[in-house]
Design an enzyme around this catalytic site. Structure first.
Site, mmCIF file in Angstrom:
data_model
loop_
_atom_site.group_PDB
_atom_site.id
_atom_site.type_symbol
_atom_site.label_atom_id
_atom_site.label_comp_id
_atom_site.label_asym_id
_atom_site.label_seq_id
_atom_site.Cartn_x
_atom_site.Cartn_y
_atom_site.Cartn_z
ATOM 1 N N LYS A 1 75.412 17.195 10.924
ATOM 2 C CA LYS A 1 74.403 16.941 10.051
ATOM 3 C C LYS A 1 74.535 17.631 8.673
ATOM 4 O O LYS A 1 74.386 18.762 8.679
ATOM 5 C CB LYS A 1 72.888 16.926 10.635
ATOM 6 C CG LYS A 1 71.979 16.250 9.646
ATOM 7 C CD LYS A 1 72.303 14.668 9.856
ATOM 8 C CE LYS A 1 71.038 14.013 10.805
ATOM 9 N NZ LYS A 1 71.392 12.610 11.008
ATOM 10 N N THR B 1 74.058 14.324 15.843
ATOM 11 C CA THR B 1 73.718 14.759 14.492
ATOM 12 C C THR B 1 72.264 15.206 14.235
ATOM 13 O O THR B 1 71.822 16.024 13.745
ATOM 14 C CB THR B 1 74.100 14.177 13.365
ATOM 15 O OG1 THR B 1 73.811 12.909 12.955
ATOM 16 C CG2 THR B 1 75.879 14.106 13.467
ATOM 17 N N HIS C 1 84.217 25.366 -21.532
ATOM 18 C CA HIS C 1 84.723 25.704 -22.836
ATOM 19 C C HIS C 1 83.525 25.433 -23.970
ATOM 20 O O HIS C 1 82.668 24.776 -23.693
ATOM 21 C CB HIS C 1 85.530 24.599 -23.063
ATOM 22 C CG HIS C 1 87.092 24.378 -22.240
ATOM 23 N ND1 HIS C 1 87.705 25.743 -22.079
ATOM 24 C CD2 HIS C 1 87.528 23.708 -21.510
ATOM 25 C CE1 HIS C 1 88.773 25.363 -21.073
ATOM 26 N NE2 HIS C 1 88.474 24.251 -20.846
#
Lengths: 294, 294, 294, 294
Positions: free
Chosen positions: B12, B57, B240
Site C-alpha cells: 500500500k 494492502t 539551471h
C-alpha cells in the site's frame, strides 16, 4: 448575427526571475515568479490581426528581468509597482497593467549559499492605472493546523446528512490570503511581516466553531492591526483529517482518542470569505482577474 | 511458449498517517507518508488467483495507522522498523518487507497549533528480513544554491557543443540524498540532524568545478562525520539558472554582471552518484526498488 | 577513513523535442520528452573536478534536438538507438549511454493542425554499449477499468484486517508497462501497436481474482503474441473505487448496487511484477536505473 | 475599528464521483469531479460560530454522490442543474448554489471494460438561484497546434523588445473555453459535441496573425453556429515552441527550417478574451468565482 469583443487582457505568465545582489561578498537573493497582464484598447489584434498597439509578451518578460536590476527588488510590491508603471508607459494602448509576484524565501547558509525555506509563499498583486495603483499583499501555501480547540456542531441536517457532531477535531488548512492596502506609501516588508504574525497568532489563539469563524477572526485581527488595510480575502480549503477507526482491530485496549488521523486529499471543504473595513474606499479593479479571488 | 513469474512485490503506497501526541497540553505532531511492500512467495496470487497467502494492502494500511499509536513515531526509522517487522510477522509467505516513510516538518505556533515548515522532507527506507534489517535515512526536496564559487570549464567538446566555459555561475539543485547505516542501533534523530548539518555546511563551503565534485565532497564529509554509515547516494538535478542576456536592450549602461537569472524548468542536468566507504559490508537489498536509487 | 566513488551517471533529463516533418503540405509531428545519461569512467570529474572526459549535458541536449532532424523519429526506439550510439561515439570515456523517450500522441485536424490525444504515453528506454544495445518499449498512464468481473476474496486475515471480501468490485489501474526486446531488428511501430492491442484485449477479457492475476495474464499474452520479447514488467497502482455508503441517507428505496463509487487518490495498492520468458537471454543493463523498474 | 463580512461562499470541492450504469450487460461510465458552493446568509457562522443555517460540506458531498444515482448523469449540465436545485432546496439560507463539474472521457474496450481517453476535459458550471439558473458549458486541457499558417509581426517595439518578427511559427495552446447558454432547455450533449467540432475546425482553418485573432475567430464561429449561446470566454496560454538554433553545430549542411522546436514550460504568453453576442441578456452571476474566468 453580430458580436463584439468583451473583456480581454494579455501578458506573460510565470517568468522565473532570480536576482542576486552581489554588491558585497555577502550576497542576497530575490527569487520571484512574475506574471504581467495589459488591459486596454487591443481590439485590432483580436478582430483584424493588427499588432501595432501590442507590446509583445516577450518584451513584457524582458522588462520583468531588466527591472530586477534597474529598479531592484526591495519588496515584491515595490518591484511590481515599478514594473507595472513601466509597462503602462511603454504601451500607449494599455489602460491598466496588472503584475502578480510570488516570492520564494531562502535561508542563508553562508556568504553566497542558500537553502530554500519552503512553506508559505509571499505574494503581491499590483494593478496600475494611468492615475494610480492598487496593491494587494498576500500569502499562499500557508499550511496551518490546530490539533484541538476545534468543534463543528449544531449544523443544519437534511436527508443526506450523516456527519456526526464533533466536539474536538483537527482544524487544518492551506491558506491563501490577500489584503488590500489603501495607499502605496507603505513599508511593504514590515507590513507583510506584521500581517503574517497577526494571522498566525490569531489562528493559534482562536477557539474554532468552524473554519469560517477562524477566518473571520483572522481577518478582523489583521484589519485591527493595520489601519491602512481596506479588506482581507481568504480562500481556505478545509484539509480534512479523519480519525482512523480502530474499532475493528482485534488488539486489546487499543483505542484512538484523537491521536491517529488520515490526512485526506479530495474532496475538501472550501471556504472563501472577505472581511471589509467599514467605510473602506472603493476597491477599484484591484481584484479583477486575480485567481481565486474574483 | 512458457514463462515464469519474476521479481514481484505488492503493498500500500502513500498512506498519509498523522499522529498527534496529546499526553500533555503541549501536543506534538508526526506527519508521515507511509508506503509498505511485501516480497516473498506470492506466486499463487499471480498465476492461480489464489489469495490465501496475501495479506491485503488494506490490512497493511491499517497496520501503518495502528502502529503510529501502538509503537509511536520516535523517528521515521524507528517507526518503519517496527512496522516492517510486524508485517513480516503477520504474513508468513513474505520473505521481506520494505517500508518507506516521508516525514513533513511542522513548526510550533502554540500548545496545539502548528505551521507546516515546507522545504526539505526527511525520509527513511527500511528493508526487514527474517534475520535482520537494513536502514536508509535520507532527505529530499532539499533545494540548495551557491550564487558564486562555481565554475564549469575544461570539458570535452564535440560538433554539438556550444556551451561557453563558465568561470562564475550559479550552482543549484533540489537534492535527494540517502545514506545506509551499518547498524540499527542508532540515535536516528541525532544522526539525521548531524547529517543535514554536514550536507549543508559542505555544500556551502565547497568551491565547485562541477556538481559532481560538490556531491562527492558532500558524500565524503558525511561518511567522515558518521563512521557507522556505509555509503551515500545522491540524485541531483542541476537546476539551471541562465544569465539573462541584456545585450539587446537599448538602455544606457545596463549590464548583467551575474545579477539577473532565469530559473529554468526543463531540461535539467541530472547527476547521480554513490560514495561508498572502503570495506563497507554488503548492501543487501537495502536499495532494491527504491525510486531513483536502484 | 577512505571511500570510493560507486555507481554514477550523468545526463540531461526531459528535453522537450518537437519535430515537425514538413516535406509536403501534410505535416507530421513527433512530440518527445528525451532524457539521456552516460556511464563510464568519469571519476576525475567527481574526485578532482576535472571535466576533460565529460561531454556536457548541454551538448547531449543539443544532440537530442539535432538528431530529430539528422536521423529523424521513425519511432521512439529507432531515434533513441541513433542518439545513444552517437553519444557513445562522441564521448570516449563513456561505456554506456541510456536514452529514455516519452512520446505524446496527437490526432490530425488538418494538413498542419493537430489536437493532442492525451491518455497513454508511449515510452522507450534504450541502453547502448560499445558492442550492442538493449531496447525496452513501453506505455505509461494507461488508465484501465473493469466495472465488473473482478473479485477479491480468500485472502489472509490478521488482527488489523477489516476488509470485507468482494465478489464484484471495480478494478482500475494507471498502468506502466515495459517489455524487453531480444533484438534491435524490429518494426518498432508495428510491435508497439500490437502490444497495446494485446494488453487492452487481455485486460478486458480476464476475469480478475486480484490485480496480480490480471497483470500476469497480460504479461503472458504479450510474450505469447510477440516471440521476440524476453520479458514484461508492470507497475500498477490499484486505483481504488470505493462503493459509496448510502445506508445513512433517509430516502425511500435508495440503494447503491454497484453503481456509485468514490475514486480515491491516496493511499493506493501498488502491484509490481515481472513475467519472464523461460530461457530468455540475460537482461544485461537494460533495466538499470529505469525509474520504477529497477 | 469596525468591519463587516463581505462576499463569502462555502462548499465541497472535488468530489470524485464515478457512476456506473449497469442496467444491461453493457455498462456505461460517467466519471466526474464535482464541486459545490453555497452563497447566501451565512453570516452567523462567520461572526458568531453558529452553524444552524449551514448545510455541512459533507452533506453536499453526500448529495453529489446520491444524485448520480437518484437523478443520473445524462450530461454534466443536467446533473449539475439537478444537484444545484436540490442544494438550494435543502438549505433555506442559501440564495445561490454553484456546481462545477469536470467530466473525464473513457473509451469502450468491452461490455464492462474501459480505457480513459485523456486529452480534453468537458466542463460545466451551473449557477442556480431561487428563480432560475445559468449554465456555462466548456472544455479544458484542449491542446491544439498549428505547425504553420501562423505569424506574429508588426507589433509595438520598445527598448526591451528583442523579439524578431515571425512569418511562420508554431501556434499552440492548451485551451480553456467556456460558453454561456441563454436557456436551460438545451440538448447538452449535442450542443457540446457541436461546439467542440466548431472550435477545432475554426482553429485548424484560421490563418493566425496572433493567438488573439484565432481565439476571436473561434468565439465568433461558436456564436454563429449556436444561436442560443450568449457569449464565449477563452483563457489560452501561448505554449511557446522555440525554433532550436542549429547555427553553432559544426555539421555540414545542417539547417533547421521550421522542423525542430523546443517546447517551453515557463514563461508563457497568456491571452484571455470574451466574445459576446450583441444584445445578449445580462450574464447574471454565471461567471462569479469561476476560476480563470471572473
Amino acid at each position: 448575427m453580430s458580436s463584439h469583443l468583451g473583456f480581454n487582457q494579455y501578458g506573460k505568465a510565470e517568468s522565473r526571475v532570480v536576482r542576486i545582489v552581489r554588491d558585497t561578498a555577502v550576497h542576497e537573493i530575490h527569487d520571484l515568479n512574475v506574471s504581467t497582464a495589459l488591459r486596454g484598447d487591443f481590439a485590432d489584434a483580436h478582430t483584424r490581426g493588427d499588432q501595432a498597439a501590442v507590446l509583445p509578451t516577450d518584451s513584457q518578460k524582458n522588462t520583468a528581468f531588466a527591472y530586477a536590476k534597474i529598479h531592484g527588488v526591495a519588496s515584491p510590491e515595490d518591484y511590481a509597482l515599478a514594473l507595472g508603471r513601466r509597462l503602462l508607459e511603454a504601451c500607449p494602448a494599455a489602460r491598466q497593467a496588472q503584475v502578480e509576484v510570488e516570492q520564494y524565501a531562502w535561508d542563508r547558509l553562508g556568504d553566497h549559499s542558500f537553502v530554500r525555506r519552503g512553506g508559505a509563499v509571499r505574494t503581491a498583486v499590483v494593478t496600475v492605472d494611468r492615475d494610480g495603483a492598487q496593491v494587494l499583499s498576500g500569502v499562499q501555501e500557508l499550511v496551518l493546523m490546530n490539533s484541538t480547540d476545534s468543534e463543528f456542531k449544531g449544523f443544519l441536517r437534511d436527508e443526506f446528512t450523516t456527519l456526526p457532531e464533533a466536539d474536538d477535531r483537527i482544524l487544518a488548512t492551506s491558506l491563501v490570503a490577500r489584503w488590500q492596502h489603501t495607499s502605496t506609501d507603505v513599508d511593504w516588508n514590515a507590513s507583510y511581516d506584521s500581517a503574517l504574525t497577526t494571522l498566525l497568532r490569531t489562528f493559534a489563539d482562536t477557539y474554532s466553531r468552524a473554519l469560517q469563524e477562524t477566518l473571520h477572526a483572522m481577518g478582523c485581527a489583521l484589519l485591527d492591526a493595520q489601519p491602512s488595510l481596506a479588506e482581507v480575502r481568504f480562500s481556505a480549503p478545509n484539509k480534512h483529517h479523519f480519525l482512523v477507526d480502530f474499532s475493528g482491530f482485534r488488539v486489546d485496549g487499543l483505542t484512538n482518542d484523537g491521536e491517529v488521523f488520515v490526512a485526506a486529499d479530495r474532496p475538501y471543504g472550501l471556504i472563501e470569505a472577505q472581511v471589509v473595513r467599514d467605510g473602506a474606499p472603493p476597491e477599484g479593479d484591484a481584484w479583477l482577474a486575480v485567481p481565486g479571488f474574483c
